[in-house]
Design an enzyme around this catalytic site. Structure first.
Site, mmCIF file in Angstrom:
data_model
loop_
_atom_site.group_PDB
_atom_site.id
_atom_site.type_symbol
_atom_site.label_atom_id
_atom_site.label_comp_id
_atom_site.label_asym_id
_atom_site.label_seq_id
_atom_site.Cartn_x
_atom_site.Cartn_y
_atom_site.Cartn_z
ATOM 1 N N HIS A 159 0.837 -1.206 0.000
ATOM 2 C CA HIS A 159 0.000 0.000 0.000
ATOM 3 C C HIS A 159 0.868 1.252 0.000
ATOM 4 C CE1 HIS A 159 -3.148 -2.846 1.267
ATOM 5 N NE2 HIS A 159 -4.000 -1.955 0.781
ATOM 6 N N LYS A 163 -0.478 4.845 4.501
ATOM 7 C CA LYS A 163 -1.350 3.908 5.225
ATOM 8 C C LYS A 163 -0.741 3.628 6.596
ATOM 9 C CE LYS A 163 -3.770 -0.505 4.923
ATOM 10 N NZ LYS A 163 -5.022 0.080 5.452
HETATM 11 N N1 LIG Z 1 -12.667 -0.858 3.126
HETATM 12 C C1 LIG Z 1 -12.053 -0.405 2.034
HETATM 13 O O1 LIG Z 1 -12.366 -0.793 0.893
HETATM 14 C C2 LIG Z 1 -10.983 0.632 2.206
HETATM 15 C C3 LIG Z 1 -10.391 1.239 1.095
HETATM 16 C C4 LIG Z 1 -9.464 2.250 1.329
HETATM 17 C C5 LIG Z 1 -9.168 2.629 2.623
HETATM 18 N N2 LIG Z 1 -9.757 1.988 3.659
HETATM 19 C C6 LIG Z 1 -9.533 2.395 5.046
HETATM 20 O O2 LIG Z 1 -10.245 3.597 5.253
HETATM 21 C C7 LIG Z 1 -9.588 4.401 6.229
HETATM 22 C C8 LIG Z 1 -9.324 5.787 5.642
HETATM 23 O O3 LIG Z 1 -8.454 5.664 4.540
HETATM 24 P P1 LIG Z 1 -7.955 6.954 3.719
HETATM 25 O O4 LIG Z 1 -6.924 6.477 2.778
HETATM 26 O O5 LIG Z 1 -9.137 7.701 3.231
HETATM 27 O O6 LIG Z 1 -7.252 7.756 4.914
HETATM 28 P P2 LIG Z 1 -7.048 9.340 5.050
HETATM 29 O O7 LIG Z 1 -6.055 9.515 6.134
HETATM 30 O O8 LIG Z 1 -6.794 9.949 3.712
HETATM 31 O O9 LIG Z 1 -8.481 9.843 5.532
HETATM 32 C C9 LIG Z 1 -8.989 9.694 6.814
HETATM 33 C C10 LIG Z 1 -9.664 10.987 7.151
HETATM 34 O O10 LIG Z 1 -10.401 10.803 8.356
HETATM 35 C C11 LIG Z 1 -10.329 12.030 9.061
HETATM 36 N N3 LIG Z 1 -10.732 11.854 10.453
HETATM 37 C C12 LIG Z 1 -9.998 11.429 11.500
HETATM 38 N N4 LIG Z 1 -10.753 11.495 12.630
HETATM 39 C C13 LIG Z 1 -11.977 11.966 12.262
HETATM 40 C C14 LIG Z 1 -13.170 12.278 12.968
HETATM 41 N N5 LIG Z 1 -13.249 12.118 14.296
HETATM 42 N N6 LIG Z 1 -14.230 12.734 12.270
HETATM 43 C C15 LIG Z 1 -14.182 12.910 10.939
HETATM 44 N N7 LIG Z 1 -13.066 12.662 10.211
HETATM 45 C C16 LIG Z 1 -11.981 12.188 10.877
HETATM 46 C C17 LIG Z 1 -8.890 12.476 8.879
HETATM 47 O O11 LIG Z 1 -8.754 13.855 9.180
HETATM 48 C C18 LIG Z 1 -8.695 12.154 7.401
HETATM 49 O O12 LIG Z 1 -9.066 13.267 6.599
HETATM 50 C C19 LIG Z 1 -8.327 3.623 6.604
HETATM 51 O O13 LIG Z 1 -8.593 2.880 7.764
HETATM 52 C C20 LIG Z 1 -8.115 2.696 5.417
HETATM 53 O O14 LIG Z 1 -7.413 1.524 5.758
HETATM 54 C C21 LIG Z 1 -10.638 1.010 3.476
HETATM 55 O O1 LIG Z 2 -5.570 2.600 1.313
HETATM 56 C C1 LIG Z 2 -5.881 1.859 2.254
HETATM 57 O O2 LIG Z 2 -5.627 2.152 3.441
HETATM 58 C C2 LIG Z 2 -6.579 0.583 1.982
HETATM 59 N N1 LIG Z 2 -6.945 -0.132 3.011
HETATM 60 C C3 LIG Z 2 -7.726 -1.318 2.964
HETATM 61 C C4 LIG Z 2 -7.129 -2.406 3.839
HETATM 62 O O3 LIG Z 2 -6.550 -2.094 4.897
HETATM 63 O O4 LIG Z 2 -7.262 -3.585 3.504
HETATM 64 C C5 LIG Z 2 -8.129 -1.763 1.600
HETATM 65 C C6 LIG Z 2 -7.274 -1.272 0.488
HETATM 66 C C7 LIG Z 2 -6.893 0.198 0.599
#
Ligand SMILES: NC(=O)c1ccc[n+]([C@@H]2O[C@H](COP(=O)([O-])OP(=O)(O)OC[C@H]3O[C@@H](n4cnc5c(N)ncnc54)[C@H](O)[C@@H]3O)[C@@H](O)[C@H]2O)c1
Ligand SMILES: O=C(O)C1=N[C@H](C(=O)O)CCC1
Length: 271
Positions: A159, A163
């Site tokens: 990633h 991350k």
């Molecule tokens: N399930 C999926 O398909 C998937 C895909 C991508 C990312 N993710 C996960 O999603 C999460 C976010 O990923 P990202 O790449 O967008 O991260 P990022 O750091 O770009 O975004 C997270 C955002 O959340 C905000 N935040 C933190 N505390 C907060 C609060 N109390 N209220 C509102 N906003 C708040 C931060 O300021 C930041 O802007 C991570 O845990 C990542 O692993 C999951």
């Molecule tokens: O960008 C990230 O952070 C992602 N998180 C997910 C994970 O933890 O599996 C899915 C892919 C992107």
């Protein structure tokens, strides 16, 4: 509930996932963005500059607290960080809202709390909303049941450099699926670190490797290796839309469900 005009609140609205989700929701006719929730007030102005100027017709509230916002949405979609997710979970239970959790990196207690909350509200929790990964989750069951007997299993994920959690939520979920088929406890049978003289690889252990580099969106490989052959199952997310499309599918599916904890397997109707 009629899901024709679903009202959505998005947390992490300035993040990589939250901001893209908002852009996609704004293109949809049957989904309404009601609230964009940011971490603190100081970023609200930044948000307005970033999004609203380009898109003058938007009509949603940007906030850093859900106080007084109760009536304004049906589903909360969370891509933030675990401590924030727990706060929003509590709010959704108190105000009887549907919840979609995309955030990863929860500990055991937090996962238990989510499970408990799903007795009161409907929740979709998925470590990875892409269609391809969810098909692979299923494929892993078949491959594991045939190959785990005589193969070493390694899960390798890559990633982007920003991350913060490792292994990825997806890698952990893959480990859970594999260990369940192998009838072993994942916690006692995983290898996360190798350094120095680590000795011969033990049998029946699941290895995890995490790479953090540059701008990699999300790549997962599961390797089954024995003396005669190697099977590698790989998924690469080419862009974040791969996740967002799944999230939107999930949002349209969720309102017709009763309380419970669901994942993308339920949304996509794959067994
Ligand atoms: N399930 C999926 O398909 C998937 C895909 C991508 C990312 N993710 C996960 O999603 C999460 C976010 O990923 P990202 O790449 O967008 O991260 P990022 O750091 O770009 O975004 C997270 C955002 O959340 C905000 N935040 C933190 N505390 C907060 C609060 N109390 N209220 C509102 N906003 C708040 C931060 O300021 C930041 O802007 C991570 O845990 C990542 O692993 C999951
Ligand atoms: O960008 C990230 O952070 C992602 N998180 C997910 C994970 O933890 O599996 C899915 C892919 C992107």
């Amino acid at each position: 509930m009629n899901n024709q005009n679903l009202k959505i609140a998005v947390t992490g609205a300035l993040g990589r996932m939250g901001s893209l989700l908002i852009k996609e929701i704004l293109k949809k006719k049957n989904i309404i963005l009601s609230l964009a929730i940011v971490k603190n007030k100081s970023s609200v102005l930044h948000f307005r500059k970033q999004l609203c100027i380009k898109n003058k017709n938007v009509n949603f509230i940007i906030c850093d607290s859900l106080k007084h916002q109760n009536k304004k949405f049906d589903i909360l979609i969370d891509f933030s960080q675990p401590s924030a997710s727990m706060k929003y979970l509590e709010y959704c239970v108190q105000h009887n809202k549907h919840l979609i959790i995309g955030t990863t990196g929860f500990n055991t207690i937090e996962n238990e709390t989510i499970k408990l909350a799903s007795k009161k509200i409907s929740i979709i929790q998925s470590s990875n909303f892409s269609i391809g990964i969810n098909l692979i989750f299923n494929l892993l069951k078949d491959v594991t049941s045939i190959m785990s007997n005589n193969s070493d299993i390694e899960i390798i994920e890559s990633h982007h450099r920003n991350k913060v959690d490792a292994p990825s939520g997806t890698a952990i979920e893959m480990g859970k699926i594999i260990s369940k088929i192998m009838k072993i406890e994942l916690d006692n049978n995983s290898i996360y670190h190798r350094v120095g003289n680590v000795g011969v690889r033990p049998n029946k252990k699941i290895g995890f490797s995490s790479i953090r580099a540059g701008n990699i969106i999300g790549e997962h490989t599961v390797m089954f290796a024995n003396n005669d052959e190697e099977v590698l199952i790989t998924h690469k997310a080419i862009n974040r839309l791969s996740f967002i499309k799944g999230v939107i599918k999930a949002a349209l599916w969720l309102p017709s469900q009763k309380n419970g904890l669901f994942n993308m397997k339920h949304v996509l109707n794959i067994q």
